[in-house]
Motif scaffolding. Structure first.
Motif, short mmCIF file in Angstrom:
data_model
loop_
_atom_site.label_atom_id
_atom_site.label_comp_id
_atom_site.label_asym_id
_atom_site.label_seq_id
_atom_site.Cartn_x
_atom_site.Cartn_y
_atom_site.Cartn_z
N GLY A 160 0.77 -1.16 -0.05
CA GLY A 160 0.15 0.05 0.04
C GLY A 160 1.05 1.14 -0.01
O GLY A 160 0.57 2.27 -0.71
N LEU A 161 1.96 1.12 0.95
CA LEU A 161 2.68 2.45 1.07
C LEU A 161 3.72 2.59 -0.13
O LEU A 161 3.87 3.67 -0.85
N GLU A 162 4.41 1.55 -0.44
CA GLU A 162 5.42 1.99 -1.42
C GLU A 162 5.12 2.09 -2.90
O GLU A 162 5.72 2.55 -3.62
N THR A 163 3.91 1.44 -2.88
CA THR A 163 3.21 1.64 -4.49
C THR A 163 2.98 3.03 -4.54
O THR A 163 3.52 3.66 -5.81
N GLU A 164 2.38 3.90 -3.75
CA GLU A 164 2.06 5.15 -3.86
C GLU A 164 3.50 6.00 -3.67
O GLU A 164 3.61 7.02 -4.56
N ALA A 165 4.71 5.59 -3.20
CA ALA A 165 5.81 6.12 -2.91
C ALA A 165 6.44 6.18 -4.38
O ALA A 165 7.08 7.12 -4.82
N ALA A 166 6.32 4.99 -5.29
CA ALA A 166 6.80 4.86 -6.56
C ALA A 166 6.08 6.00 -7.47
O ALA A 166 6.86 6.54 -8.32
N ALA A 167 4.95 6.07 -7.22
CA ALA A 167 4.17 6.82 -8.04
C ALA A 167 4.53 8.31 -7.83
O ALA A 167 4.81 9.31 -8.82
N LEU A 168 4.82 8.78 -6.74
CA LEU A 168 5.14 10.05 -6.33
C LEU A 168 6.67 10.22 -6.73
O LEU A 168 6.90 11.39 -7.29
N ALA A 169 7.48 9.43 -6.64
CA ALA A 169 8.79 9.59 -7.22
C ALA A 169 8.74 9.77 -8.51
O ALA A 169 9.78 10.46 -9.04
N ALA A 170 7.98 9.32 -9.51
CA ALA A 170 7.76 9.30 -10.73
C ALA A 170 7.51 11.01 -11.16
O ALA A 170 8.25 11.35 -12.23
N THR A 171 6.94 11.48 -10.09
CA THR A 171 6.54 12.90 -10.54
C THR A 171 7.71 13.94 -9.99
O THR A 171 7.77 14.93 -10.29
N ARG A 172 8.22 13.68 -8.83
CA ARG A 172 9.23 14.30 -8.20
C ARG A 172 10.74 14.20 -8.18
O ARG A 172 11.39 15.04 -7.64
N ARG A 173 11.05 13.00 -8.71
CA ARG A 173 12.46 12.63 -8.75
C ARG A 173 13.44 13.79 -9.26
O ARG A 173 12.90 14.32 -10.30
N THR A 174 14.66 13.78 -8.94
CA THR A 174 15.49 14.69 -9.43
C THR A 174 16.53 13.73 -10.16
O THR A 174 16.61 12.59 -9.97
N ASP A 175 17.65 14.47 -10.74
CA ASP A 175 18.66 14.02 -11.52
C ASP A 175 19.44 13.17 -10.41
O ASP A 175 20.18 11.88 -10.63
N GLU A 176 19.69 13.59 -9.28
CA GLU A 176 20.35 13.21 -8.06
C GLU A 176 19.71 11.97 -7.63
O GLU A 176 20.43 10.65 -7.44
N ASN A 177 18.34 11.78 -7.34
CA ASN A 177 17.72 10.83 -7.08
C ASN A 177 17.84 9.70 -8.11
O ASN A 177 18.06 8.24 -7.59
N LEU A 178 17.85 10.03 -9.47
CA LEU A 178 17.89 8.72 -10.26
C LEU A 178 19.34 8.38 -10.37
O LEU A 178 19.58 6.99 -10.50
N SER A 179 20.20 8.95 -10.20
CA SER A 179 21.82 8.46 -10.12
C SER A 179 21.91 7.61 -8.93
O SER A 179 22.58 6.66 -9.16
N LYS A 180 21.31 8.03 -7.72
CA LYS A 180 21.54 6.87 -6.46
C LYS A 180 20.58 5.86 -6.97
O LYS A 180 21.17 4.85 -6.34
N MET A 181 19.54 5.97 -7.28
CA MET A 181 18.87 4.84 -7.75
C MET A 181 19.70 3.86 -8.75
O MET A 181 19.75 2.63 -8.29
N GLN A 182 20.13 4.48 -9.57
CA GLN A 182 21.05 3.57 -10.56
C GLN A 182 22.18 2.98 -10.01
O GLN A 182 22.37 1.83 -10.13
N ARG A 183 22.84 3.80 -8.88
CA ARG A 183 23.96 2.93 -8.22
C ARG A 183 23.63 2.02 -7.14
O ARG A 183 24.29 0.92 -7.21
N ALA A 184 22.31 2.04 -6.75
CA ALA A 184 21.90 0.97 -5.98
C ALA A 184 21.37 -0.26 -6.66
O ALA A 184 21.73 -1.41 -6.40
N LEU A 185 20.96 -0.12 -8.10
CA LEU A 185 20.85 -1.37 -9.01
C LEU A 185 22.29 -1.89 -9.57
O LEU A 185 22.22 -2.89 -9.46
N THR A 186 23.28 -0.92 -9.53
CA THR A 186 24.49 -1.48 -9.79
C THR A 186 25.15 -2.22 -8.92
O THR A 186 25.74 -3.35 -9.06
N ALA A 187 24.95 -1.96 -7.88
CA ALA A 187 25.49 -2.52 -6.39
C ALA A 187 24.75 -3.92 -6.51
O ALA A 187 25.22 -5.05 -5.78
#
Length: 239
Positions: A105-132
């Motif tokens: 319930g909570l993280e589904t909506e978090a992902a939706a909000l992230a899609a509208t509010r994410r910054t380039d820095e947020n994306l970079s950190k997500m990508q680093r986590a995926l790489t790790a």
């Protein structure tokens, strides 16, 4: 660098203040691992004793937790008044599935909000986590830390402290295999399971990258629902 001529007690208090400020500023998001002792010693030019005393200050303030054999993690203060899930409340498979239902319930909506509010820095950190995460799979490791970091970065990308605090309150134990099957397992079956998790993470990331709110919501729900079903089917076995 902290002034080396000051008394150890003063240095440790100053270091604790600096590290605590970094936790509050989300430089060390609550629930994530703090730098190693040696790294802190080198950055601030202080002794191991100073670092350990500073960590003790943070622990006393409820801002850090040391898990033997793993490391020290940033926390929110215990008196913050927020909802908490204690370890004994998620000690069984049934408890873990119940927690996943809350997360859906909570993280589904978090992902939706992230899609509208994410910054380039947020994306970079997500990508680093995926790489790790991918590197951990290739090394035959459990990838728990990278998994939790990816979900934390989504919470951070909402720009809403309540989502961030929710993830921080849970910490890495939010990842089911951190409790139900914590050991590294390089078997083909475990590797295939982690590869599926990685692909699901990539689907969430791509939706957030493309600012596709509906796709982000759907990808997150699919991922967490799949995790719940994998638990029910016994892909992660309780000890």
């Amino acid at each position: 660098m902290l002034e080396p001529r000051r008394k150890t007690r003063t240095l440790s208090a100053e270091l604790a203040d600096t590290l605590g400020q970094r936790i509050r500023n989300q430089e060390y998001p609550p629930g994530t691992k703090l730098p190693k002792e040696m790294d802190i010693m080198e950055e601030f030019g202080v002794s191991r004793t100073v670092v350990r005393e500073a960590i003790s200050h943070l622990q006393a303030a409820g801002m850090a937790e040391t898990r033997h054999g793993i490391g020290t993690f940033a926390l929110l203060p215990e008196d913050n008044g927020f909802f908490r899930v204690h370890p004994d409340q998620i000690s069984t498979l049934r408890d873990t599935i119940a927690l996943l239902e809350l997360r859906i319930g909570l993280e589904t909506e978090a992902a939706a909000l992230a899609a509208t509010r994410r910054t380039d820095e947020n994306l970079s950190k997500m990508q680093r986590a995926l790489t790790a995460f991918k590197a951990s799979i290739e090394a035959g490791e459990n990838a728990v830390q990278a998994d939790f970091q990816f979900h934390t970065e989504i919470a951070l990308a909402t720009q809403n402290n309540h989502f961030i605090q929710f993830m921080a309150l849970l910490g890495e134990r939010v990842i089911p295999r951190s409790r139900l099957n914590p050991n590294n397992d390089p078997s083909p079956a475990r590797q295939a399971y982690l590869q599926r998790v990685h692909q699901e993470h990539e689907s969430i990331f791509n939706a957030i990258l493309n600012q596709d709110v509906d796709a982000a919501r759907a990808a997150s729900r699919t991922h967490l629902s799949n995790s719940r079903e994998r638990l029910r089917m016994g892909e992660i076995k309780a000890k």
